[in-house]
Scaffold this active site. Structure first.
Site, short mmCIF file in Angstrom:
data_model
loop_
_atom_site.label_atom_id
_atom_site.label_comp_id
_atom_site.label_asym_id
_atom_site.label_seq_id
_atom_site.Cartn_x
_atom_site.Cartn_y
_atom_site.Cartn_z
N LYS A 1 100.30 74.17 109.62
CA LYS A 1 98.97 74.57 109.18
C LYS A 1 97.82 74.21 110.13
O LYS A 1 96.73 74.76 110.01
CB LYS A 1 98.67 73.92 107.82
CG LYS A 1 99.49 74.49 106.68
CD LYS A 1 99.19 75.94 106.44
CE LYS A 1 100.28 76.64 105.66
NZ LYS A 1 100.50 78.01 106.13
N PRO B 1 102.25 68.29 110.71
CA PRO B 1 102.67 69.62 111.14
C PRO B 1 103.80 70.22 110.30
O PRO B 1 104.20 71.35 110.54
CB PRO B 1 103.11 69.40 112.59
CG PRO B 1 103.30 67.95 112.74
CD PRO B 1 102.45 67.27 111.74
N TYR C 1 114.15 73.74 108.73
CA TYR C 1 113.54 72.46 108.34
C TYR C 1 114.63 71.66 107.63
O TYR C 1 115.13 72.08 106.58
CB TYR C 1 112.39 72.67 107.36
CG TYR C 1 111.14 73.28 107.94
CD1 TYR C 1 111.02 74.65 108.17
CD2 TYR C 1 110.03 72.48 108.24
CE1 TYR C 1 109.85 75.19 108.69
CE2 TYR C 1 108.86 73.02 108.75
CZ TYR C 1 108.79 74.37 108.98
OH TYR C 1 107.62 74.92 109.49
N TYR D 1 103.17 79.03 102.85
CA TYR D 1 103.61 78.97 104.26
C TYR D 1 103.03 80.14 105.05
O TYR D 1 102.55 79.94 106.17
CB TYR D 1 105.15 78.99 104.33
CG TYR D 1 105.68 78.58 105.70
CD1 TYR D 1 105.79 79.50 106.73
CD2 TYR D 1 106.06 77.27 105.95
CE1 TYR D 1 106.26 79.13 107.98
CE2 TYR D 1 106.54 76.89 107.20
CZ TYR D 1 106.63 77.82 108.22
OH TYR D 1 107.10 77.45 109.45
N HIS E 1 108.50 86.62 111.94
CA HIS E 1 109.60 86.03 111.18
C HIS E 1 109.43 86.34 109.70
O HIS E 1 108.35 86.16 109.15
CB HIS E 1 109.64 84.51 111.37
CG HIS E 1 110.34 84.08 112.63
ND1 HIS E 1 110.85 82.83 112.81
CD2 HIS E 1 110.61 84.76 113.77
CE1 HIS E 1 111.41 82.73 113.98
NE2 HIS E 1 111.28 83.90 114.60
#
Ligand code: FAS
Ligand code: PHB
Length: 388
Positions: free
Chosen positions: A296, A292, A200, A383, A72
């Protein structure tokens, strides 16, 4: 029985460490409390940092991930019915890999089988002895028979509820914890993902996340109250709540179906220091937990393995620098990931005691993220994974 490195825990960190050490000619024994089927029945992480991808490839278990995983280039953040994209590839030139922890763990088990690696399941009453001596050993029972495993080093890869961290004296161990006033209700469904990338979503009613495992398997989460129970949530109630929290265009595309897994995970930030005591090392969830939100948890376990693997190889070559500095080296990266996961959780969740000012702070930070390349670059580099 004797081995060079005794590994407690046959989850992703224990298996990866065993696989890497075995390939380096160092013999290990993995002691796992559960059956293999039970370990593989757990639905957990879904996103691999690129460092984790490279570690799995280095361990010789990257083939199925490379064939079936999804690289991604970015993720969407959404609030007030509007989404914006964080373009990792453009901002930091890196990707993440969407590939379920369950599949990576399955690949590791199969690789252990191929190398005839020693993984002993259904052990009980594991105890670590002499960790602060030069002759540590582990005792355990299996089918009612007690066993002793002498070793040079012990790797505690036994998760948050394991025995390893408890072996470190309370006078030595320092613990840091933040328990969040909410949890994540997660659903796995055999439905096509709502988008090609993760969403998100921050919403008045609470956080939501749209993720996936492959083109036919989707993973969704909604924030729920800390004391909520999974039996309070029918599948329809879940889908209705998810639709309310994600942008309208995504809600319209959402394909729902029966849940094949549904569970609530509590959220906490936790770190135990030090991650080494004598000849015992703590690895992964045995030493730290992250909410979460930043994807990570699994990735931190892999970076601990990276440090410990290289440290142990060096130690057997006569260089003690790695084992001496393992704790401080691993913790430096752990704390930066804890910070990122804590900040993403603060940004995207509805805190029960949130006042009007805090609500404006969340909105301002999302507005700043949406319009600042510098802010997006910071999120992107965390990220995709900071360097080891
Ligand atoms: P694990 O807990 O995976 O493995 C430890 C192993 O040790 C287990 O197999 C256990 O059976 C065994 N064990 C425990 N005590 C033992 C003993 N005394 N003797 C022998 N064996 C023992 N991370 C993400 O990045 N994204 C997510 O979405 C995400 N979701 C999660 C959801 C849940 C419900 C949970 C619990 C965790 C989630 N995580 C997520 C974090 C998770 O993926 C962990 O970070 C990851 O499993 C860490 O791997 P290990 O350190 O190997 O620990
Ligand atoms: C998941 O797919 O399970 C997942 C993805 C990203 C997260 C958390 C969980 O931040």
């Amino acid at each position: 029985m004797r081995c060079q490195v005794a590994i407690i825990g046959g989850g992703p960190s224990g298996l990866l460490l065993s696989q890497l050490l075995h390939r380096a000619g160092i013999d290990t024994v993995v002691l796992e409390r559960q059956s293999r089927d039970y370990v593989l029945s757990r639905i957990r992480a879904g996103v691999l940092e690129w460092g984790s991808v490279e570690m799995l490839r280095e361990a010789g278990v990257g083939a199925r991930m490379d064939a079936e995983g999804y690289p991604h280039d970015g993720v969407y953040l959404a609030c007030r019915n509007e989404g914006f994209r964080i373009d990792f590839k453009d901002l930091v030139g890196k990707q993440v890999m969407v590939y379920g922890q369950t599949e990576a763990t399955r690949d590791l088990y199969e690789a252990r089988d191929r190398m005839d690696g020693k993984v002993i399941h259904n052990v009980e009453a594991v105890q670590i002895h002499g960790a602060d001596s030069d002759a540590p050993y582990v005792t355990y029972t299996r089918d009612g028979t007690e066993h002793r495993l002498d070793c040079d080093w012990v790797a505690g890869c036994d998760g948050f509820h394991g025995v390893s961290r408890q072996t470190i004296p309370a006078s030595v161990l320092k613990e840091f914890e933040r328990v969040y006033p909410f949890g994540w209700l997660g659903i796995l469904s055999e439905t096509p993902p709502v988008d090609d990338e993760l969403i998100y979503a921050q919403h008045e009613r609470g956080f939501a996340l749209c993720s996936m495992r492959n083109a036919r398997l989707s993973r969704y989460y909604v924030q729920v109250a800390q004391d909520d129970k999974v039996e309070n949530w029918s599948d329809d109630a879940f889908w209705d709540e998810l639709r309310r929290r994600i942008p309208e265009d995504a809600a319209e595309r959402l394909v729902t179906g029966p849940s094949i897994e549904k569970s609530i995970a509590p959220l906490r930030s936790y770190v135990a220091e030090p991650m080494r005591w004598g000849r015992l090392f703590l690895v992964g969830d045995a030493a730290h937990i992250v909410p979460p939100t930043g994807a990570k948890g699994l990735n931190l376990a892999v970076s601990d393995v990276h440090y410990l693997y290289h440290a142990l190889v060096q130690a057997y070559e006569g260089d003690a620098h790695g084992v001496t500095h393992y704790s401080e080296q691993a913790l430096a990266r752990v704390w930066k990931s804890e910070r990122f996961s804590w900040s993403m959780t603060g940004l995207l969740h509805r805190f029960p005691d949130r006042g009007a000012f805090e609500a404006r702070m969340q909105e301002a930070e999302l507005d700043y993220l949406q319009h600042s390349r510098a802010a997006q670059t910071s999120l992107a580099e965390n990220y995709v994974g900071l360097p080891y």
